[in-house]
Enzyme design. Structure first.
Site, PDB file in Angstrom:
ATOM      1  N   HIS A 125       5.267 -24.986  13.577  1.00 14.04           N
ATOM      2  CA  HIS A 125       6.600 -25.700  14.406  1.00 14.04           C
ATOM      3  C   HIS A 125       7.248 -27.150  15.000  1.00 14.04           C
ATOM      4  O   HIS A 125       7.847 -27.977  13.718  1.00 14.04           O
ATOM      5  CB  HIS A 125       7.239 -24.667  14.619  1.00 14.04           C
ATOM      6  CG  HIS A 125       7.955 -23.677  14.368  1.00 14.04           C
ATOM      7  ND1 HIS A 125       7.211 -22.986  12.756  1.00 14.04           N
ATOM      8  CD2 HIS A 125       7.033 -21.553  15.134  1.00 14.04           C
ATOM      9  CE1 HIS A 125       7.097 -21.627  12.614  1.00 14.04           C
ATOM     10  NE2 HIS A 125       7.289 -20.967  13.747  1.00 14.04           N
TER      11      HIS A 125
ATOM     12  N   GLU B 143      11.528 -19.019  24.289  1.00 14.98           N
ATOM     13  CA  GLU B 143      11.820 -17.687  23.456  1.00 14.98           C
ATOM     14  C   GLU B 143      12.356 -17.257  25.035  1.00 14.98           C
ATOM     15  O   GLU B 143      11.938 -17.391  26.080  1.00 14.98           O
ATOM     16  CB  GLU B 143      11.163 -16.761  22.775  1.00 14.98           C
ATOM     17  CG  GLU B 143      10.611 -17.858  21.389  1.00 14.98           C
ATOM     18  CD  GLU B 143       9.895 -17.915  20.796  1.00 14.98           C
ATOM     19  OE1 GLU B 143       9.971 -16.886  19.917  1.00 14.98           O
ATOM     20  OE2 GLU B 143       8.538 -17.652  21.225  1.00 14.98           O
TER      21      GLU B 143
ATOM     22  N   LYS C  59       7.289 -18.098  26.250  1.00 17.09           N
ATOM     23  CA  LYS C  59       8.146 -16.706  26.141  1.00 17.09           C
ATOM     24  C   LYS C  59       8.755 -16.633  27.345  1.00 17.09           C
ATOM     25  O   LYS C  59       7.977 -16.855  28.529  1.00 17.09           O
ATOM     26  CB  LYS C  59       6.604 -16.076  25.465  1.00 17.09           C
ATOM     27  CG  LYS C  59       6.148 -16.183  23.948  1.00 17.09           C
ATOM     28  CD  LYS C  59       6.083 -15.267  23.113  1.00 17.09           C
ATOM     29  CE  LYS C  59       5.773 -14.773  21.753  1.00 17.09           C
ATOM     30  NZ  LYS C  59       6.990 -15.053  21.690  1.00 17.09           N
TER      31      LYS C  59
ATOM     32  N   ASP D  53       1.116 -20.938  17.847  1.00 17.63           N
ATOM     33  CA  ASP D  53       1.686 -19.706  18.159  1.00 17.63           C
ATOM     34  C   ASP D  53       2.804 -20.858  16.798  1.00 17.63           C
ATOM     35  O   ASP D  53       3.874 -20.255  16.177  1.00 17.63           O
ATOM     36  CB  ASP D  53       2.295 -18.411  18.572  1.00 17.63           C
ATOM     37  CG  ASP D  53       3.693 -17.393  17.628  1.00 17.63           C
ATOM     38  OD1 ASP D  53       2.852 -17.164  16.762  1.00 17.63           O
ATOM     39  OD2 ASP D  53       4.358 -17.288  18.599  1.00 17.63           O
TER      40      ASP D  53
ATOM     41  N   LYS E  44       2.839 -18.512   7.913  1.00 17.13           N
ATOM     42  CA  LYS E  44       2.112 -18.851   8.294  1.00 17.13           C
ATOM     43  C   LYS E  44       1.056 -17.676   9.333  1.00 17.13           C
ATOM     44  O   LYS E  44       2.144 -16.319   9.360  1.00 17.13           O
ATOM     45  CB  LYS E  44       2.885 -19.927   9.203  1.00 17.13           C
ATOM     46  CG  LYS E  44       3.068 -18.800  10.234  1.00 17.13           C
ATOM     47  CD  LYS E  44       3.794 -19.323  11.646  1.00 17.13           C
ATOM     48  CE  LYS E  44       3.869 -18.467  12.294  1.00 17.13           C
ATOM     49  NZ  LYS E  44       4.266 -18.623  14.383  1.00 17.13           N
TER      50      LYS E  44
ATOM     51  N   ARG F  28       0.681  -1.151   0.060  1.00 11.68           N
ATOM     52  CA  ARG F  28       0.163  -0.058  -0.009  1.00 11.68           C
ATOM     53  C   ARG F  28       1.157   1.336  -0.060  1.00 11.68           C
ATOM     54  O   ARG F  28       0.239   1.553  -0.317  1.00 11.68           O
ATOM     55  CB  ARG F  28      -0.575   0.050   0.829  1.00 11.68           C
ATOM     56  CG  ARG F  28      -2.457  -0.815   1.317  1.00 11.68           C
ATOM     57  CD  ARG F  28      -2.875  -0.733   2.278  1.00 11.68           C
ATOM     58  NE  ARG F  28      -1.846  -1.316   3.296  1.00 11.68           N
ATOM     59  CZ  ARG F  28      -2.607  -1.111   4.124  1.00 11.68           C
ATOM     60  NH1 ARG F  28      -4.036  -1.020   4.819  1.00 11.68           N
ATOM     61  NH2 ARG F  28      -2.232  -0.935   5.645  1.00 11.68           N
TER      62      ARG F  28
ATOM     63  N   LYS G  20      15.545 -24.532   8.680  1.00 12.07           N
ATOM     64  CA  LYS G  20      16.883 -24.615   9.887  1.00 12.07           C
ATOM     65  C   LYS G  20      17.689 -26.029   9.185  1.00 12.07           C
ATOM     66  O   LYS G  20      16.744 -27.331   9.161  1.00 12.07           O
ATOM     67  CB  LYS G  20      16.721 -24.743  10.851  1.00 12.07           C
ATOM     68  CG  LYS G  20      15.691 -23.233  11.454  1.00 12.07           C
ATOM     69  CD  LYS G  20      15.605 -23.313  12.945  1.00 12.07           C
ATOM     70  CE  LYS G  20      15.327 -22.269  13.858  1.00 12.07           C
ATOM     71  NZ  LYS G  20      15.979 -21.029  13.462  1.00 12.07           N
TER      72      LYS G  20
ATOM     73  N   HIS H 210       9.118 -21.871   8.742  1.00 15.28           N
ATOM     74  CA  HIS H 210      10.607 -21.202   8.561  1.00 15.28           C
ATOM     75  C   HIS H 210      11.743 -22.569   9.449  1.00 15.28           C
ATOM     76  O   HIS H 210      13.034 -22.403   9.239  1.00 15.28           O
ATOM     77  CB  HIS H 210      11.260 -19.683   9.663  1.00 15.28           C
ATOM     78  CG  HIS H 210      11.164 -19.902  10.514  1.00 15.28           C
ATOM     79  ND1 HIS H 210       9.727 -19.252  11.177  1.00 15.28           N
ATOM     80  CD2 HIS H 210      12.158 -19.914  11.554  1.00 15.28           C
ATOM     81  CE1 HIS H 210       9.803 -19.224  12.496  1.00 15.28           C
ATOM     82  NE2 HIS H 210      11.391 -18.944  12.590  1.00 15.28           N
TER      83      HIS H 210
END
Lengths: 312, 512
Positions: free
Chosen positions: B258, B234, B362, B253, B166, B62, B200, B196
């Site tokens: 994953h 994480e 997390k 998530d 995703k 945009r 790896k 992703h």
């Protein structure tokens, strides 16, 4: 007499041949204590044979490589010694002036078992080359005049995968041309003339031999090799040009930028700029050591190159 | 020999074959993903000479940009995320192949402009569309691409592919709906659903490790393996993704995509050959063998298999951090989980009775992703009298990030006159063993999509069946109507409930 700064592995410990393994184990243990962390996985033995001066920069290149990869380096210069002493560092062994007939024995004793052995041939008697091929999984020829080594390659290839370090330096050049030949309209037009300019006549012959063998050229394709300019480590050639009906393909080294510029003129004009790569001895030998299999493209290119006359 | 049919100069060339001439159309060209990942990946591919001989990039977004503005953005991106302080020859040459078309995604005129641009003379007819845009507009964009005739090639040699980022839906229904919309306009082989994690190196190496070595596969089963732990930890919080994360949570998530991909690579049967369909079929088999997390006939069955939690204020990476509910953009009454632990059972001959424990969260103490295969102890401890120390079970650890590699733990005799045992580790590290930089996942996956190799991309049936496993858990949570969920202090390894989950099985989480 060798000056102190030209000593092979100047920081190494001088030990009798019989003590090499024990010293390596001790140095590795000390190194782990100093740096911390676990032992690293080993991946290969690299044996370098050549005159003393040519071993110095090989040692330097392998020192960088050994830091990065799990490589044991064995550096041997030929001479008349039958009971040589060695200098040993954590990753390398240097043996100066070993009698050629014992080269085999030394390598057999020191190579890492069960892992690939690469022999980096930087000079020495052709008979030694033939002998040591029995112990090598891969033989890398790296001499200024490879005529005698090239002449016996066909007798070695069944025992050991052979290449020439020039071939590695030509990889980017080859891939650029191959890249352009991805375009069907380029590869469908017969080439009539190949012109190569560069400082290394053997590299030029090898490159021409590769194109001749891969594209199945007959004598109708004119091959023009000529000396030009000065080559640096990264580029044994200065330019390559292919003339075909309706196309002119040119690849030229951009001297100051470490890049190759490839251009198709005529129909479907296109240009690409690609890096030549780092090109240092460490990088080139590192790339070569990543190859473990027989290189039939090289063998065919060499066979064709031997039929192409060198420039005068 | 027909030189024109194939490229004979590729024979024996150590640089891998490059893709066919391609136009890469990036939807969301001014967005964060393009900036951080895609543009740096394109540059690295160009450096490695992996881009096609004819290659153009058309940015679509945009933002009101010109071609030159997009090129300037490209150089800025490389400066920030590829460490390229100044443009070099490679980036300059690549920049000249960058073009830009601006407009609203729901404006048909935008697609006419795209069609006009990619039909210009000299532009290849192989087109890869990259959707770096919110999933909510995937369906609309595909529909409009189709209406503009952009999903069909102009020539017999042309092709069209679409990379979809995703999340692929938010539950089973939305995933099915999304796949249905995509399949209205595209064939499945044209769709590349990117995950992703699959790019790896260590994840790909799982296939090599298992199926290129003769010694591991014979013990890769219930007879020798006690259990499997997969951890994706994480240290970061929600950062700038609170808007997305509030509606997603850790299960959506991380687990649905994953961790399920990783789990199936660990659990799959050997494919008969290394081809995209064979590998993906065997992964799907493994996925289908996972027993429902929420038994249909048990009211609280899921409580035994799943633990969720949310971080509170704590201390991570040397600094104090706020709790999840105090993060910008997060509701102060949020019950979104930032941590989840699961116990999975695979109903197959290979894995019957071997639990797979997954945990992800997390604000955990360190950033690490690993797969730990814990083997059974020896049937008899013959050293018990002389070495009372319990024998540590053999452990195979696959480090996915950050220090990619494989470690094997086994028992050894401590030096000395006494027979004392101690565990030792044998380590293989990509970074030191081969001395070569490991490519970024996006480089690998972008190149695979350019080459048309879908092996490392998720297939529609995998995505749907993964949601089929996860969705009942969300439904159970929603039905519970809880106003709070278990918590853990930021900087800790999750809540006590996660420990209870694994301890109930007689195991415990690895201390990482």
């Amino acid at each position: 007499m060798t000056s102190p700064d030209m000593t092979l592995l100047p920081n190494g410990r001088e030990v009798p041949f019989a003590d090499i393994e024990a010293t390596l184990a001790r140095l590795a243990r000390d190194g782990r204590r100093r740096k911390g962390g676990p032992a690293r996985a080993l991946t290969a033995t690299v044996v370098v044979v050549g005159e003393h001066d040519r071993l110095i920069d090989a040692a330097d290149a392998l020192a960088h490589l050994s830091e990065a990869e799990g490589v044991r380096a064995i550096l041997i210069s030929e001479g008349g010694e039958t009971t040589p002493t060695a200098r040993v560092t954590e990753h390398a062994i240097g043996i100066a002036g070993l009698a050629p007939k014992f080269l085999n024995n030394a390598v057999a004793a020191l190579r890492l078992s069960s892992l690939p052995t690469a022999v980096w041939w930087r000079g020495g008697a052709p008979e030694s080359l033939q002998e040591i091929a029995h112990l090598a999984d891969r033989l890398i020829i790296d001499v200024l005049d490879p005529s005698s080594a090239w002449s016996i390659v066909d007798t070695i290839v069944e025992q050991s995968a052979v290449t020439d370090l020039r071939w590695t330096r030509l990889t980017r050049w080859r891939s650029v041309i191959a890249h352009l030949f991805d375009l069907p309209e380029v590869r469908s037009v017969p080439v009539t003339r190949l012109s190569i300019a560069g400082a290394d006549p053997f590299a030029a012959r090898l490159f021409a031999g590769w194109l001749r063998s891969a594209l199945h050229w007959g004598t109708d394709v004119t091959i023009d090799l000529r000396p030009s300019g000065s080559s640096d480590q990264r580029a044994p050639l200065d330019s390559v040009e292919l003339d075909a009906d309706g196309h002119h393909v040119s690849i030229a080294r951009r001297a100051t930028r470490g890049c190759l510029r490839a251009e198709i003129a005529g129909r479907d004009a296109s240009t690409r700029v690609v890096p030549l790569g780092e090109g240092t001895l460490t990088a080139v030998i590192g790339e070569e050591l990543g190859v473990r299999t027989r290189d039939l493209a090289f063998e065919r290119a060499l066979a064709a190159a031997l039929e192409i006359p060198a420039w005068q | 020999m027909d030189v024109a049919a194939t490229n004979p100069l590729l024979d024996g060339l150590r640089i891998e074959p490059t893709p066919e001439p391609t136009v890469l159309v990036i939807f969301g060209a001014s967005g964060d993903l393009t900036n951080r990942k895609l543009l740096p990946a394109l540059y690295q591919l160009a450096r490695g000479q992996r881009l096609p001989a004819q290659f153009k990039v058309l940015g679509v977004a945009r933002t009101d940009w010109t071609d030159d503005a997009f090129r300037a953005h490209f150089h800025d991106s490389l400066k920030q995320f590829a460490g390229l302080a100044q443009p070099d020859d490679v980036s300059t040459a690549l920049a000249s192949d960058l073009f830009y078309v601006g407009g609203e995604m729901d404006d048909p005129a935008l697609y006419s402009r795209i069609a006009a641009k990619i039909s210009e003379p000299g532009w290849p007819d192989g087109v890869l569309f990259y959707f770096a845009i919110p999933p909510s507009v995937y369906g609309d964009v595909v529909k409009r691409l189709s209406e503009a005739g952009l999903v069909k090639p102009r020539t017999p040699a042309g092709w069209r592919r679409v990379i979809v980022e995703k999340p692929f839906g938010t539950d089973l229904k939305t995933a099915r709906d999304l796949n249905a919309v995509l399949h209205q306009h595209l064939d499945e082989p044209q769709i590349f659903r990117i995950d992703h994690y699959l790019g790896k190196e260590t994840v790909q190496n799982l296939l090599v490790f298992r199926f290129a070595n003769g010694m591991f596969e014979p013990v890769w089963n219930r007879r020798y393996i006690d259990h499997v732990q997969i951890t994706a930890a994480e240290t970061v919080g929600v950062e700038r993704r609170a808007g997305y994360y509030e509606g997603a949570g850790a299960l959506r998530d991380m687990v649905q995509n994953h961790l399920m991909q990783v789990l199936t690579l660990v659990a799959m049967e050997p494919p008969i050959r290394f081809s995209a369909e064979n590998v993906r079929d065997r992964k799907l088999d493994a996925l289908l063998s996972i027993q429902p997390l929420v038994p249909q006939n048990g009211e609280n069955g899921g409580a035994h298999n799943v633990v969720r939690a949310q971080y509170t204020a704590g201390w991570v990476n040397g600094k104090e951090v706020p709790g999840y509910r105090q993060e910008d953009g997060v509701s102060p009454t949020s019950v979104t989980e930032t941590f989840v632990a699961l116990r999975l059972q695979l109903d197959s001959w290979r894995w019957a009775g071997v639990p797979f424990f997954l945990r992800t969260g997390k604000r955990l103490p360190k950033r690490t992703t690993e797969i730990a295969i814990q083997f059974r102890r020896p049937p008899l401890h013959i050293f018990k009298r002389v070495s009372p120390t319990p024998i540590a079970p053999n452990l195979l650890i696959v480090n996915v990030q950050p220090d990619e590699g494989i470690s094997l733990r086994f028992e050894a005799k401590l030096p000395g006159s006494r027979m004392q045992l101690a565990p030792v580790m044998m380590n293989f590290r990509y970074g030191s063993a081969f001395g070569k930089p490991v490519p970024e996942a996006y480089e690998t996956l972008l190149l695979d999509a350019l080459l048309g190799d879908p092996t490392l991309f998720a297939r529609h049936d995998f995505v749907e069946n993964s949601w089929a496993l996860i969705t009942p858990v969300h439904q159970m949570w929603e039905a519970s109507g809880l106003e709070s969920i278990p918590t853990y202090e930021a900087g800790e390894w999750g809540p006590p409930e996660a420990d209870h989950l694994i301890q109930a099985d007689g195991r415990r989480w690895r201390t990482l």
